[in-house]
Design a protein around this motif. Structure first.
Motif, PDB file in Angstrom:
ATOM      1  N   THR A   6       0.840  -1.192   0.000  1.00 21.52           N
ATOM      2  CA  THR A   6       0.000   0.000   0.000  1.00 21.52           C
ATOM      3  C   THR A   6       0.875   1.241   0.000  1.00 21.52           C
ATOM      4  N   GLY A   7       0.310   2.321  -0.448  1.00 21.79           N
ATOM      5  CA  GLY A   7       1.057   3.571  -0.475  1.00 21.79           C
ATOM      6  C   GLY A   7       0.934   4.236  -1.830  1.00 21.79           C
ATOM      7  N   LEU A   8       1.095   5.545  -1.828  1.00 22.09           N
ATOM      8  CA  LEU A   8       0.921   6.338  -3.052  1.00 22.09           C
ATOM      9  C   LEU A   8       1.956   5.971  -4.109  1.00 22.09           C
ATOM     10  N   VAL A   9       3.199   5.729  -3.690  1.00 21.06           N
ATOM     11  CA  VAL A   9       4.266   5.419  -4.643  1.00 21.06           C
ATOM     12  C   VAL A   9       3.934   4.150  -5.418  1.00 21.06           C
ATOM     13  N   TYR A  10       3.523   3.098  -4.696  1.00 23.36           N
ATOM     14  CA  TYR A  10       3.201   1.838  -5.354  1.00 23.36           C
ATOM     15  C   TYR A  10       1.973   1.986  -6.254  1.00 23.36           C
ATOM     16  N   ALA A  11       0.973   2.713  -5.786  1.00 21.78           N
ATOM     17  CA  ALA A  11      -0.247   2.905  -6.579  1.00 21.78           C
ATOM     18  C   ALA A  11       0.070   3.619  -7.888  1.00 21.78           C
ATOM     19  N   ILE A  12       0.884   4.673  -7.827  1.00 26.25           N
ATOM     20  CA  ILE A  12       1.230   5.423  -9.030  1.00 26.25           C
ATOM     21  C   ILE A  12       2.097   4.579  -9.962  1.00 26.25           C
ATOM     22  N   TYR A  13       3.085   3.894  -9.382  1.00 26.08           N
ATOM     23  CA  TYR A  13       4.026   3.133 -10.213  1.00 26.08           C
ATOM     24  C   TYR A  13       3.316   2.026 -10.978  1.00 26.08           C
ATOM     25  N   TYR A  14       2.536   1.196 -10.281  1.00 21.09           N
ATOM     26  CA  TYR A  14       1.906   0.063 -10.950  1.00 21.09           C
ATOM     27  C   TYR A  14       0.822   0.505 -11.920  1.00 21.09           C
ATOM     28  N   THR A  15       0.129   1.594 -11.606  1.00 21.61           N
ATOM     29  CA  THR A  15      -0.862   2.121 -12.549  1.00 21.61           C
ATOM     30  C   THR A  15      -0.177   2.628 -13.817  1.00 21.61           C
ATOM     31  N   ALA A  16       0.918   3.372 -13.641  1.00 17.00           N
ATOM     32  CA  ALA A  16       1.657   3.878 -14.796  1.00 17.00           C
ATOM     33  C   ALA A  16       2.260   2.740 -15.608  1.00 17.00           C
ATOM     34  N   LEU A  17       2.775   1.727 -14.912  1.00 20.44           N
ATOM     35  CA  LEU A  17       3.385   0.599 -15.610  1.00 20.44           C
ATOM     36  C   LEU A  17       2.361  -0.128 -16.472  1.00 20.44           C
TER      37      LEU A  17
END
Length: 324
Positions: A6-17
């Protein structure tokens, strides 16, 4: 425990990926399948299969596991049997993607170093057999991952989420399977790719020196060599793909070796530095599933031309609609 971080970094990274990797792999599949990139059918089949398996890794590991867990916790995908199947499919797709990279590297090594074997091995029929074999073995060898998970809790007789059973750390059989899994992916591929590339480079250097001497003697001066130029283009593509694979999987290998040497598998939550290191390794190796298309665009002029035509085609259609 196979829970998404969980966390904003993981949410942004995996969505962008996922946003980038899905369309670029689809574009690579479409362009390469048309066979207009100046590549042999043998190479094309390997590259298309690699793009397909990379797409499957993104779908299973990123979309069904990471993104669904981050944005839709407690959904149907979190039920233990579904979660276990998703994990097994993720491992199967990942192994297939890695070993198809090895198969492609071996095919190029044979094409360049073994002229006698090239006519028999470097064919579209052989490529189809190799791709099918890699896919079948990848699925079979990763079936055990489905049975090693248990639910975190059960509500109304419905098992939820997945975590590794304690037997995973105590049984010699599962310990052997874990070593086998990590040695097969990616430790052995690392060694094979490095070895094959070393053989290819040594052969090219030796052959290039001989050809330059012969052409200089025959023509009185050194002239351009179309065959060597073609080989250089093939080598650039080969080294770019294998080099990208090694760089992006290196952290994962280091993490595996660290755990085995220290015998420390304990992780204290998502803020634990060890978890952050493990997740960083996963993020990098998943990133490798969208780099090949950019490599094709950077190294293959005909691929860039086909990509340009694909982008321009809908724009031309829209332009015709407006003008009419």
């Amino acid at each position: 425990m196979h829970a998404p971080p969980t966390g904003l970094v993981y949410a942004i990274y995996y969505t962008a990926l996922a946003t980038v990797a899905v369309p670029v792999n689809l574009v690579a599949i479409v362009i390469l399948s048309r066979g207009r990139c100046g590549l042999s059918r043998c190479i094309t089949r390997y590259l298309v299969s690699m793009a397909v398996t990379d797409l499957l890794v993104i779908i299973t590991a990123v979309i069904l596991n990471r993104i669904s867990g981050i944005y839709f916790p407690g959904s149907f995908l979190s039920i233990t049997p579904v979660c276990s199947a998703s994990i097994a499919l993720t491992y199967a797709a990942r192994v297939s993607s890695v070993w198809l990279t090895v198969a492609f590297t071996f095919d190029r090594c044979v094409a360049i170093c073994g002229q006698k074997l090239k006519t028999k091995y470097c064919t579209k029929e052989t490529a189809a057999v190799v791709i099918g074999t890699v896919g079948a073995l990848s699925c079979l060898t990763n079936v055990p991952w489905y049975f090693i998970h248990e639910p975190i809790y059960i509500t109304d007789n419905v098992p939820w989420y997945c975590r590794l059973k304690d037997i995973r750390y105590t049984s010699p059989v599962w310990t052997a399977f874990d070593w086998f899994d990590h040695l097969v992916t990616p430790c052995l591929p690392f060694l094979l790719i490095l070895l094959l590339n070393a053989l290819t480079v040594s052969h090219i250097l030796a052959a290039g020196t001989v050809r330059r001497r012969l052409r200089a003697r025959g023509n009185g001066e050194s002239q351009s060599d179309p065959e060597m130029a073609s080989r250089r283009k093939s080598i650039v593509l080969l080294f770019a793909i294998s080099g990208s694979f090694i760089l992006l999987w290196m952290t994962y290998v280091v993490q595996f070796l660290y755990e085995r040497i220290t015998n420390d598998y304990k992780v204290n939550g998502f803020t634990d530095p060890k978890f952050i290191f493990i997740e960083s390794a996963n993020m990098l190796q998943l990133l490798s599933c969208c780099t090949n298309t950019f490599i094709y665009a950077a190294t293959q002029s005909k691929f860039r031309e086909q990509l340009k035509n694909m982008v321009q085609y809908p724009l031309k259609i829209i332009g015709k609609l407006f003008t009419s």
